[in-house]
Design an enzyme around this catalytic site. Structure first.
Site, PDB file in Angstrom:
ATOM      1  N   GLY A 101      12.116-108.364  -2.885  1.00 12.20           N
ATOM      2  CA  GLY A 101      11.670-107.422  -1.847  1.00 12.20           C
ATOM      3  C   GLY A 101      11.999-105.974  -2.177  1.00 12.20           C
ATOM      4  O   GLY A 101      11.310-105.061  -1.724  1.00 12.20           O
ATOM      5  N   GLU A 133      11.852-114.414  -7.233  1.00 12.60           N
ATOM      6  CA  GLU A 133      11.687-115.403  -6.150  1.00 12.60           C
ATOM      7  C   GLU A 133      11.522-116.821  -6.658  1.00 12.60           C
ATOM      8  O   GLU A 133      11.992-117.769  -6.026  1.00 12.60           O
ATOM      9  CB  GLU A 133      10.488-115.037  -5.259  1.00 12.60           C
ATOM     10  CG  GLU A 133      10.715-113.864  -4.342  1.00 12.60           C
ATOM     11  CD  GLU A 133      10.420-112.525  -4.995  1.00 12.60           C
ATOM     12  OE1 GLU A 133      10.233-112.487  -6.233  1.00 12.60           O
ATOM     13  OE2 GLU A 133      10.390-111.532  -4.272  1.00 12.60           O
ATOM     14  N   GLU A 181       9.254-104.903  -4.376  1.00 16.59           N
ATOM     15  CA  GLU A 181       8.039-104.815  -3.551  1.00 16.59           C
ATOM     16  C   GLU A 181       8.063-103.554  -2.682  1.00 16.59           C
ATOM     17  O   GLU A 181       7.047-102.894  -2.486  1.00 16.59           O
ATOM     18  CB  GLU A 181       7.909-106.081  -2.696  1.00 16.59           C
ATOM     19  CG  GLU A 181       7.585-107.302  -3.563  1.00 16.59           C
ATOM     20  CD  GLU A 181       7.733-108.615  -2.809  1.00 16.59           C
ATOM     21  OE1 GLU A 181       8.825-108.853  -2.237  1.00 16.59           O
ATOM     22  OE2 GLU A 181       6.778-109.393  -2.764  1.00 16.59           O
ATOM     23  N   ALA A 229      15.016-109.224  -0.444  1.00 19.40           N
ATOM     24  CA  ALA A 229      15.142-109.600   0.958  1.00 19.40           C
ATOM     25  C   ALA A 229      16.516-110.246   1.113  1.00 19.40           C
ATOM     26  O   ALA A 229      17.110-110.698   0.130  1.00 19.40           O
ATOM     27  CB  ALA A 229      14.043-110.582   1.324  1.00 19.40           C
TER      28      ALA A 229
END
Ligand code: COA
Length: 263
Positions: free
Chosen positions: A115, A138, A118, A70
């Site tokens: 992300g 993370e 993911e 992200a």
């Protein structure tokens, strides 16, 4: 406006019944900001009912990253409300990929972190270039994964190994990812797209109805409220009213390839 130029951060192309989505923020290692995720969602939803599309390949531009996570710069100042919304919206995007009625393959061409990993895990399959690297870093940022990494990583590599990678933030190389079942294949970088196309070209010869049903049945197993076995029984029964089922069984008995129409 054609599909090719309606997005800012992704490139799309339809070729030989395969829809290609390329995340196109190479200078930021294809980091997934809100706009990019929203464009990926719109691109995927745009082909749900397009019978010309028989499969999707999702990749990142350049040789270095699929997606490095992200966009940290974007969310660094978010408050609880904004952070919660960021995660909830991300879940919706990834579920749109997971529930896509056409097979979606992530062509992982480099870093798939946070992300990015993911996003790859929400695809039905993953093919990795030899230089690909996977991880959920993370915890290094004082965060937990927000786009279902805690759910899909254990599904793919098992609970114990998932705990290890989620808690240590260790980066996994492509061969380890293959050994653990995170990816389906590892190939030299210049054969990455070709390998994904080879898989999709095989799937293209099958009934699109059957492929969409496989996706629904497998996903039903992981949907907490649904009983996957019961779901499959209903899906299976429904095929007995389809033309593809009649054609498929007839072709088998006549010892010829089936000509599926998707009805
Ligand atoms: N969010 C925002 N920007 C990112 C990013 C991310 N997740 N990952 C990389 N970038 C940006 C960098 O800030 C840099 O931008 P700049 O040139 O404007 O400064 C650019 O992409 C190149 O990255 P850089 O860190 O210089 O490359 P590197 O080769 O030294 O390191 C990584 C590569 C992947 C190891 C490193 O970028 C990294 O650790 N990224 C974050 C991974 C992460 O924690 N992801 C989970 C987020 S929830």
């Amino acid at each position: 406006m054609s599909a090719e130029n309606m997005y800012e951060n992704i490139l799309t192309e339809l070729k030989n019944n395969i829809f290609y989505i390329t995340i196109n923020r190479e200078v930021k290692l294809n980091a997934l900001n809100i706009q990019t995720l929203s464009e990926i969602k719109n691109a995927i939803l745009s082909i749900y009912n397009n019978s010309e599309v028989r499969g999707v390949i999702l990749t990142g531009s350049g040789k270095k990253a699929f997606a490095a996570g992200a966009d940290i710069a974007e969310f660094a100042d978010f408050n609880v409300e904004q952070g919660t919304k960021l995660s909830a919206d991300g879940h919706i995007v990834l579920r749109a990929i997971e529930n896509c009625p056409k097979p979606v393959i992530a062509a992982v061409n480099g870093f798939a972190l946070g992300g990015g990993n993911e996003l790859a895990m929400s695809c039905h399959m993953r093919v990795a270039a030899e230089n690909a690297k996977f991880g959920q870093p993370e915890v290094n940022l004082g965060l937990t994964p927000g786009y279902a990494g805690t759910q899909r990583l254990p599904q793919l590599i098992g609970k114990g190994k998932a705990f290890e990678y989620l808690m240590t933030a260790d980066i996994m190389d492509a061969q380890t990812a293959l050994n653990l079942g995170l990816v389906n294949h590892v190939v030299p970088a210049d054969h990455l797209i070709e390998k994904c196309e080879e898989i999709l070209n095989k799937i293209k010869t099958k009934s699109p109805l059957a492929i969409a049903s496989v996706i629904r049945c497998v996903n039903a197993h992981y949907e907490k409220r649904a009983d996957g076995n019961e779901f499959e029984v209903n899906e299976f029964g429904n095929f007995f009213g389809s033309e593809d089922f009649i054609e498929g069984t007839k072709a088998f008995m006549e010892r010829r390839p089936a000509n599926f129409k998707g009805n």
